[in-house]
Design a protein around this motif. Structure first.
Motif, PDB file in Angstrom:
ATOM      1  N   PHE A  50       0.847  -1.193   0.000  1.00 18.98           N
ATOM      2  CA  PHE A  50       0.000   0.000   0.000  1.00 18.98           C
ATOM      3  C   PHE A  50       0.879   1.237   0.000  1.00 18.98           C
ATOM      4  O   PHE A  50       1.911   1.279   0.673  1.00 18.98           O
ATOM      5  N   VAL A  51       0.452   2.268  -0.756  1.00 21.71           N
ATOM      6  CA  VAL A  51       1.155   3.545  -0.779  1.00 21.71           C
ATOM      7  C   VAL A  51       0.137   4.662  -0.569  1.00 21.71           C
ATOM      8  O   VAL A  51      -0.890   4.709  -1.234  1.00 21.71           O
ATOM      9  N   SER A  52       0.431   5.566   0.349  1.00 20.35           N
ATOM     10  CA  SER A  52      -0.432   6.719   0.619  1.00 20.35           C
ATOM     11  C   SER A  52      -0.013   7.881  -0.280  1.00 20.35           C
ATOM     12  O   SER A  52       1.015   8.527  -0.042  1.00 20.35           O
ATOM     13  N   ARG A  55       0.336  11.227   1.609  1.00 20.01           N
ATOM     14  CA  ARG A  55       1.614  11.432   2.315  1.00 20.01           C
ATOM     15  C   ARG A  55       2.734  11.781   1.354  1.00 20.01           C
ATOM     16  O   ARG A  55       3.578  12.626   1.660  1.00 20.01           O
ATOM     17  N   GLN A 165      -3.072   2.137  -3.960  1.00 19.85           N
ATOM     18  CA  GLN A 165      -2.942   3.509  -3.483  1.00 19.85           C
ATOM     19  C   GLN A 165      -4.288   3.939  -2.928  1.00 19.85           C
ATOM     20  O   GLN A 165      -5.316   3.715  -3.559  1.00 19.85           O
ATOM     21  N   ASP A 166      -4.272   4.551  -1.769  1.00 21.80           N
ATOM     22  CA  ASP A 166      -5.459   5.112  -1.144  1.00 21.80           C
ATOM     23  C   ASP A 166      -6.541   4.058  -0.872  1.00 21.80           C
ATOM     24  O   ASP A 166      -7.346   3.736  -1.746  1.00 21.80           O
ATOM     25  N   VAL A 170      -5.693   0.128   6.249  1.00 20.66           N
ATOM     26  CA  VAL A 170      -4.479  -0.546   5.820  1.00 20.66           C
ATOM     27  C   VAL A 170      -3.688  -0.994   7.047  1.00 20.66           C
ATOM     28  O   VAL A 170      -3.540  -0.245   8.008  1.00 20.66           O
ATOM     29  N   PRO A 172      -0.254  -1.664   8.863  1.00 16.66           N
ATOM     30  CA  PRO A 172       1.078  -1.068   8.714  1.00 16.66           C
ATOM     31  C   PRO A 172       2.098  -2.034   8.093  1.00 16.66           C
ATOM     32  O   PRO A 172       3.067  -1.597   7.488  1.00 16.66           O
ATOM     33  N   ASP A 175       2.188  -1.327   4.350  1.00 17.31           N
ATOM     34  CA  ASP A 175       2.386   0.072   3.951  1.00 17.31           C
ATOM     35  C   ASP A 175       3.849   0.275   3.547  1.00 17.31           C
ATOM     36  O   ASP A 175       4.755   0.146   4.364  1.00 17.31           O
ATOM     37  N   THR A 177       4.823   3.175   1.975  1.00 19.09           N
ATOM     38  CA  THR A 177       4.942   4.602   1.688  1.00 19.09           C
ATOM     39  C   THR A 177       6.312   5.148   2.088  1.00 19.09           C
ATOM     40  O   THR A 177       6.905   5.948   1.354  1.00 19.09           O
TER      41      THR A 177
END
Length: 186
Positions: A50-52, A55, A165-166, A170, A172, A175, A177
């Motif tokens: 996952f990527v925010s 952020r 993404q988004d 999620v 951690p 993640d 990001t």
């Protein structure tokens, strides 16, 4: 001896009409197939990340640099808008104080002047906001392209099958990001 699920399916099929029995049976078989396959086999070998985006567009070095660049580009116009707003406020206060002693024609003249000044200010604010948003989108689209390239590289290097993404929620542990931020230089 029948299992509990089989008994429930039989009871359900007795309650529905003949045309719906086939649908109930097909649904039951599909559910049974999913339940029968152990969870580790279903997700075996799938690596998800996952990527925010929020952020990245807020915390990355390129995003911070772009924000500073845009603010410096628009500082002069922003100061001009502030000056124009202050002038309008001062003129309106002066008009309110002088209004009781002004002639009708002078009052109408100053009201028109205030209305023109207000219209000019609103138009300039709208233009400023449109130009600011356009410039910001230009800068941030370049950052998104760089981030996408970094995400693809991380996915290939670390064997990710899917990177989202988004998302609403999620864990951690998926993640990545921070890795993308590091790849972008901070």
């Amino acid at each position: 001896m029948k299992s509990q699920i089989a008994l429930k399916l039989y009871a359900l099929s007795q309650r529905v009409g003949r045309s719906q029995r086939a649908w109930v049976l097909a649904s039951a078989l599909a559910v049974g197939a999913v339940v029968a396959v152990p969870a580790p086999v279903q997700a075996q070998g799938t690596k998800i990340g996952f990527v925010s985006t929020e952020r990245i567009l807020r915390d990355s070095k390129p995003a911070k640099a772009a924000q500073s660049k845009i603010e410096s580009e628009f500082k002069k116009r922003d100061d001009e808008l502030q000056r124009l707003a202050n002038k309008l406020r001062t003129e309106a206060q002066k008009f309110d104080k002088d209004a009781p002693v002004l002639s009708e024609s002078e009052r109408i003249k100053r009201q028109r002047s205030l209305a023109d000044l207000d219209s000019d200010l609103q138009r300039k604010r709208r233009e400023f906001q449109e130009d600011f948003n356009r410039r910001r989108n230009e800068e941030f689209s370049a950052i998104v392209e760089k981030a996408d390239a970094a995400i693809k590289q991380i996915a290939e290097q670390q064997g990710y099958d899917l990177i989202i993404q988004d998302a609403v929620t999620v864990s951690p542990r998926v993640d990545i990001t921070d890795q993308v931020l590091k790849a972008l230089g901070g």
